[in-house]
Design an enzyme around this catalytic site. Structure first.
Site, PDB file in Angstrom:
ATOM      1  N   ASP A 254      10.241  -5.275   8.727  1.00 43.56           N
ATOM      2  CA  ASP A 254       9.737  -5.005   9.625  1.00 43.56           C
ATOM      3  C   ASP A 254       9.559  -6.061  10.389  1.00 43.56           C
ATOM      4  O   ASP A 254      10.264  -6.871  10.033  1.00 43.56           O
ATOM      5  CB  ASP A 254       8.609  -4.805   8.663  1.00 43.56           C
ATOM      6  CG  ASP A 254       7.008  -3.909   9.866  1.00 43.56           C
ATOM      7  OD1 ASP A 254       7.895  -2.342  10.422  1.00 43.56           O
ATOM      8  OD2 ASP A 254       6.320  -4.816  10.404  1.00 43.56           O
TER       9      ASP A 254
ATOM     10  N   VAL B  95       1.218  -1.477   0.084  1.00 43.97           N
ATOM     11  CA  VAL B  95      -0.234   0.243   0.328  1.00 43.97           C
ATOM     12  C   VAL B  95       0.644   1.470  -0.148  1.00 43.97           C
ATOM     13  O   VAL B  95       1.089   1.237   0.702  1.00 43.97           O
ATOM     14  CB  VAL B  95      -0.540   0.043   1.267  1.00 43.97           C
ATOM     15  CG1 VAL B  95      -1.750   1.448   1.339  1.00 43.97           C
ATOM     16  CG2 VAL B  95      -2.118  -0.999   1.144  1.00 43.97           C
TER      17      VAL B  95
ATOM     18  N   ALA C 175       4.152   4.005   2.192  1.00 44.58           N
ATOM     19  CA  ALA C 175       3.861   2.882   1.859  1.00 44.58           C
ATOM     20  C   ALA C 175       3.944   1.741   3.330  1.00 44.58           C
ATOM     21  O   ALA C 175       4.817   1.791   4.262  1.00 44.58           O
ATOM     22  CB  ALA C 175       4.648   2.857   1.196  1.00 44.58           C
ATOM     23  N   LYS C 176       3.554   0.616   2.965  1.00 40.82           N
ATOM     24  CA  LYS C 176       3.745  -0.557   3.673  1.00 40.82           C
ATOM     25  C   LYS C 176       3.351  -2.018   2.746  1.00 40.82           C
ATOM     26  O   LYS C 176       3.339  -1.357   2.255  1.00 40.82           O
ATOM     27  CB  LYS C 176       3.090  -0.450   5.035  1.00 40.82           C
ATOM     28  CG  LYS C 176       3.354  -1.334   6.506  1.00 40.82           C
ATOM     29  CD  LYS C 176       4.894  -0.221   6.923  1.00 40.82           C
ATOM     30  CE  LYS C 176       5.144  -1.671   8.318  1.00 40.82           C
ATOM     31  NZ  LYS C 176       5.712  -0.544   9.120  1.00 40.82           N
ATOM     32  N   GLY C 177       3.991  -2.717   3.359  1.00 43.84           N
ATOM     33  CA  GLY C 177       3.661  -4.015   2.693  1.00 43.84           C
ATOM     34  C   GLY C 177       3.752  -5.110   3.476  1.00 43.84           C
ATOM     35  O   GLY C 177       4.250  -5.002   4.820  1.00 43.84           O
TER      36      GLY C 177
END
Length: 424
Positions: free
Chosen positions: A154, A68, A113-115
């Site tokens: 992460d 995202v 952003a992040k995944g």
């Protein structure tokens, strides 16, 4: 997301819902920029991908992955990738949004952003883990890149995962692209100081907050929830400053010692499969009792949504340092404020990691690398400058540090949005 769910109508008690409430609270402090606030409530782009791999036994397994990009008005997307069986799109949306706020709060030239992949990496062999990582990277490769979106480690991901991601992306574009991810091994363009950066940021902001509160770190009692890279590093640094770590909770359980836990022995044990509860230098207690432990400083450094209203009512801490992302629900935030408990919010408290990720990205482009002392000096300066500016804003408006952080960050984000305008 279900058919009934939209960006602005989250499922109850979700991380995305928490984020939306945090944005709503800052609107009165945005002035004329408030007309752009809906920008913050909708991710710019959300990608859901299928991640099929052949398992070691010949079976074909499918995993669901996400990337995202929340907002990129101030620069490329920046944010980690987590591998966890409970990953959801809403969670990744919230984490990407918090990255937008975080990078703006410390004034880095990034968006958020992040995944993530919904998978339990502990159930995969090393080869299967590599396959999942490489296939996921290929699937999201259409939206990531050194100038567009830069992933990082992460939960349950590390330098090896980043090396596989970098290699996969590089093979697909036909050239080595070290800047596509951060948190890489040193010999692949990683940065000194990156591994301990998030925990160090928690310590630096916590030290300053304690000073302003008149709380002497020497003898201060600290409870740490989550004892991975962030929690353990922060605990070490506080202990070096004279604090006493009285309680630690990790995925295996909770261990308590009112006289202080021996970190030199606890940390190596906590990194084994047996975890913290196998440590013999404290009492193992039920997890809920962690919140009853008498302490001066509480460091939630696990997952989001851990400090509920009930837990906020009973903690004895004077200072909460959010090492995790979104660990405090809004109702609990209000209770802590009413009780006079100071909360240093995640989007500034744990920003040390993304700050040194920025340093790594810059070093990769220049192919010139700094020593660790220089990195720590730069990190401490950025964190202190950001916290002091936010603290001044909180004092000026008589608001909490969280609302002040959002006020500072959202003003920067929306000013960029306004000045860039809408295209076409």
């Amino acid at each position: 997301m279900s058919e009934k769910l939209s960006f602005v109508n989250p499922t109850p008690n979700s991380p995305w819902g928490t984020y939306l409430q945090q944005v709503d609270r800052v609107v009165p402090y945005l002035g004329g920029l408030a007309k752009w606030v809906e920008t913050l409530k909708r991710p710019k782009r959300a990608l859901i991908v299928d991640v099929p791999i052949e398992m070691d036994d010949g079976r074909i397994a499918h995993y669901e992955g996400y990337r995202v990009q929340h907002n990129m008005s101030r620069g490329p997307g920046k944010g980690g990738v987590r591998f966890h069986p409970d990953v959801t799109l809403e969670e990744v949306m919230a984490l990407s949004a918090w990255m937008t706020v975080k990078t703006a709060a410390v004034n880095l030239p990034y968006g958020g952003a992040k995944g993530g992949i919904r998978v339990d990496p502990k159930k995969l062999s090393l080869k299967e883990l590599e396959k999942v990582t490489r296939r996921y990277t290929s699937e999201i490769g259409i939206i990531i890149g050194p100038h567009t979106d830069i992933p990082a480690p992460d939960v349950n991901t590390n330098g090896q995962i980043m090396a596989w991601m970098m290699d996969t992306y590089s093979m697909n574009v036909g050239g080595t692209a070290t800047g596509v991810v951060t948190g890489k091994p040193l010999h692949l363009g990683g940065s000194l100081g990156r591994v301990k950066a998030t925990g160090r940021g928690v310590f630096v902001t916590g030290r300053e907050a304690a000073r302003r509160l008149g709380l002497d770190l020497r003898g201060a009692r600290i409870a740490v929830q989550g004892f991975g890279n962030v929690g353990s590093v922060a605990a070490e640094l506080f202990a070096e400053a004279g604090a006493i770590i009285v309680a630690v909770q990790d995925h295996t359980g909770t261990v308590v010692n009112e006289k202080g836990l021996d970190l030199e022995k606890l940390i190596p044990i906590s990194r084994t499969v047996a975890g913290a509860v196998s440590f013999k230098g404290g009492d193992v207690v039920p997890n809920e009792q962690f919140w009853d432990v008498a302490c001066d400083i509480l460091i939630p450094a696990a997952l989001e949504g851990q400090i509920t209203a009930a837990r906020a009512k009973k903690t004895s801490a004077k200072l909460v340092l959010e090492g995790a992302n979104g660990p405090t629900v809004p109702e609990a935030d209000d209770i802590l404020a009413e009780r006079g408990v100071l909360v240093v919010p995640d989007v500034i408290c744990n920003a040390g990691g993304v700050t040194v990720s920025y340093f790594e990205w810059v070093q990769d482009f220049s192919s010139f690398f700094w020593d660790e002392d220089e990195i720590n000096v730069r990190l401490d300066r950025i964190m202190m400058n950001a916290l002091n500016h936010i603290w001044d804003t909180a004092d000026k408006h008589k608001i909490t540090l969280r609302t002040a952080t959002y006020a500072v960050a959202c003003e920067r984000i929306l000013m960029a949005r306004q000045e860039r305008g809408l295209y076409p």
